[in-house]
Design a protein around this motif. Structure first.
Motif, PDB file in Angstrom:
ATOM      1  N   ALA A 143       0.828  -1.206   0.000  1.00 38.61           N
ATOM      2  CA  ALA A 143       0.000   0.000   0.000  1.00 38.61           C
ATOM      3  C   ALA A 143       0.867   1.262   0.000  1.00 38.61           C
ATOM      4  O   ALA A 143       0.531   2.246  -0.640  1.00 38.61           O
ATOM      5  CB  ALA A 143      -0.931   0.003   1.210  1.00 38.61           C
ATOM      6  N   ARG A 144       1.982   1.206   0.718  1.00 38.19           N
ATOM      7  CA  ARG A 144       2.883   2.369   0.771  1.00 38.19           C
ATOM      8  C   ARG A 144       3.625   2.592  -0.533  1.00 38.19           C
ATOM      9  O   ARG A 144       3.826   3.717  -0.962  1.00 38.19           O
ATOM     10  CB  ARG A 144       3.892   2.209   1.908  1.00 38.19           C
ATOM     11  CG  ARG A 144       3.312   2.449   3.286  1.00 38.19           C
ATOM     12  CD  ARG A 144       4.389   2.539   4.349  1.00 38.19           C
ATOM     13  NE  ARG A 144       5.424   1.522   4.248  1.00 38.19           N
ATOM     14  CZ  ARG A 144       5.397   0.328   4.839  1.00 38.19           C
ATOM     15  NH1 ARG A 144       4.371   0.002   5.582  1.00 38.19           N
ATOM     16  NH2 ARG A 144       6.391  -0.515   4.699  1.00 38.19           N
ATOM     17  N   CYS A 145       4.077   1.493  -1.163  1.00 38.33           N
ATOM     18  CA  CYS A 145       4.877   1.618  -2.385  1.00 38.33           C
ATOM     19  C   CYS A 145       4.611   0.424  -3.298  1.00 38.33           C
ATOM     20  O   CYS A 145       5.339  -0.572  -3.248  1.00 38.33           O
ATOM     21  CB  CYS A 145       6.355   1.711  -2.041  1.00 38.33           C
ATOM     22  SG  CYS A 145       7.384   2.030  -3.483  1.00 38.33           S
ATOM     23  N   PRO A 146       3.579   0.501  -4.144  1.00 39.77           N
ATOM     24  CA  PRO A 146       3.237  -0.622  -5.011  1.00 39.77           C
ATOM     25  C   PRO A 146       4.363  -1.045  -5.949  1.00 39.77           C
ATOM     26  O   PRO A 146       4.431  -2.195  -6.348  1.00 39.77           O
ATOM     27  CB  PRO A 146       2.040  -0.120  -5.808  1.00 39.77           C
ATOM     28  CG  PRO A 146       1.525   1.051  -5.087  1.00 39.77           C
ATOM     29  CD  PRO A 146       2.653   1.617  -4.298  1.00 39.77           C
ATOM     30  N   VAL A 147       5.251  -0.123  -6.265  1.00 39.25           N
ATOM     31  CA  VAL A 147       6.348  -0.449  -7.184  1.00 39.25           C
ATOM     32  C   VAL A 147       7.175  -1.619  -6.655  1.00 39.25           C
ATOM     33  O   VAL A 147       7.648  -2.449  -7.423  1.00 39.25           O
ATOM     34  CB  VAL A 147       7.230   0.800  -7.428  1.00 39.25           C
ATOM     35  CG1 VAL A 147       8.461   0.460  -8.233  1.00 39.25           C
ATOM     36  CG2 VAL A 147       6.422   1.879  -8.113  1.00 39.25           C
ATOM     37  N   ASP A 148       7.320  -1.705  -5.353  1.00 35.65           N
ATOM     38  CA  ASP A 148       8.090  -2.798  -4.759  1.00 35.65           C
ATOM     39  C   ASP A 148       7.434  -4.159  -4.968  1.00 35.65           C
ATOM     40  O   ASP A 148       8.088  -5.188  -4.869  1.00 35.65           O
ATOM     41  CB  ASP A 148       8.303  -2.561  -3.265  1.00 35.65           C
ATOM     42  CG  ASP A 148       9.195  -1.353  -2.994  1.00 35.65           C
ATOM     43  OD1 ASP A 148       9.932  -0.942  -3.919  1.00 35.65           O
ATOM     44  OD2 ASP A 148       9.135  -0.822  -1.872  1.00 35.65           O
ATOM     45  N   ALA A 149       6.131  -4.185  -5.239  1.00 34.39           N
ATOM     46  CA  ALA A 149       5.405  -5.448  -5.421  1.00 34.39           C
ATOM     47  C   ALA A 149       5.386  -5.917  -6.868  1.00 34.39           C
ATOM     48  O   ALA A 149       4.960  -7.037  -7.153  1.00 34.39           O
ATOM     49  CB  ALA A 149       3.977  -5.304  -4.914  1.00 34.39           C
ATOM     50  N   VAL A 150       5.851  -5.099  -7.793  1.00 29.92           N
ATOM     51  CA  VAL A 150       5.781  -5.441  -9.214  1.00 29.92           C
ATOM     52  C   VAL A 150       6.462  -6.768  -9.523  1.00 29.92           C
ATOM     53  O   VAL A 150       5.946  -7.573 -10.297  1.00 29.92           O
ATOM     54  CB  VAL A 150       6.371  -4.297 -10.081  1.00 29.92           C
ATOM     55  CG1 VAL A 150       6.555  -4.726 -11.522  1.00 29.92           C
ATOM     56  CG2 VAL A 150       5.477  -3.074  -9.991  1.00 29.92           C
ATOM     57  N   ALA A 151       7.591  -7.029  -8.921  1.00 26.02           N
ATOM     58  CA  ALA A 151       8.335  -8.260  -9.207  1.00 26.02           C
ATOM     59  C   ALA A 151       7.597  -9.516  -8.754  1.00 26.02           C
ATOM     60  O   ALA A 151       7.876 -10.605  -9.263  1.00 26.02           O
ATOM     61  CB  ALA A 151       9.712  -8.206  -8.544  1.00 26.02           C
ATOM     62  N   SER A 152       6.643  -9.371  -7.839  1.00 22.20           N
ATOM     63  CA  SER A 152       5.972 -10.556  -7.301  1.00 22.20           C
ATOM     64  C   SER A 152       4.654 -10.903  -7.989  1.00 22.20           C
ATOM     65  O   SER A 152       3.999 -11.862  -7.594  1.00 22.20           O
ATOM     66  CB  SER A 152       5.730 -10.373  -5.802  1.00 22.20           C
ATOM     67  OG  SER A 152       4.807  -9.324  -5.594  1.00 22.20           O
ATOM     68  N   VAL A 153       4.241 -10.162  -9.014  1.00 24.52           N
ATOM     69  CA  VAL A 153       2.980 -10.461  -9.689  1.00 24.52           C
ATOM     70  C   VAL A 153       3.230 -11.248 -10.969  1.00 24.52           C
ATOM     71  O   VAL A 153       4.208 -11.032 -11.663  1.00 24.52           O
ATOM     72  CB  VAL A 153       2.164  -9.180  -9.981  1.00 24.52           C
ATOM     73  CG1 VAL A 153       1.784  -8.478  -8.699  1.00 24.52           C
ATOM     74  CG2 VAL A 153       2.901  -8.260 -10.911  1.00 24.52           C
ATOM     75  N   ALA A 154       2.319 -12.181 -11.236  1.00 19.91           N
ATOM     76  CA  ALA A 154       2.476 -13.043 -12.414  1.00 19.91           C
ATOM     77  C   ALA A 154       1.516 -12.680 -13.546  1.00 19.91           C
ATOM     78  O   ALA A 154       1.701 -13.119 -14.670  1.00 19.91           O
ATOM     79  CB  ALA A 154       2.269 -14.496 -12.010  1.00 19.91           C
TER      80      ALA A 154
END
Length: 87
Positions: free
Chosen positions: A57-68
């Motif tokens: 929620a704070r920084c969605p950019v950090d989650a980009v690598a974990s989505v398929a």
């Protein structure tokens, strides 16, 4: 409106429309838009509320690598208005 060329464009359009509708429905100049993730699913798309204060929620950019699959975030923000709101 023409159908988007691919799933990513479609998902961006869905997230933008949903976010605009939430902001337009705000009843206060101190409205806070909660963070959401929009992702493709077998039935079209899924909207997932993100836990307030979570890393995603704070920084969605950090989650980009974990989505398929194609994924879009409506990031939390404070929306202010210079206009007086009437209820």
């Amino acid at each position: 409106m023409n159908a988007p060329a691919d799933a990513s464009e479609y998902l961006v359009a869905v997230a933008k429309d949903w976010t605009r509708a939430r902001v337009a429905a705000a009843r206060s100049s101190r409205f806070v838009l909660a963070a959401y993730r929009f992702e493709m699913s077998e039935d079209g798309f899924r909207r997932v509320a993100l836990r307030p204060g979570s890393a995603e929620a704070r920084c969605p950019v950090d989650a980009v690598a974990s989505v398929a699959t194609p994924t879009v975030w409506s990031h939390s923000t404070v929306v202010t208005s210079a206009h007086r709101l009437t209820l």
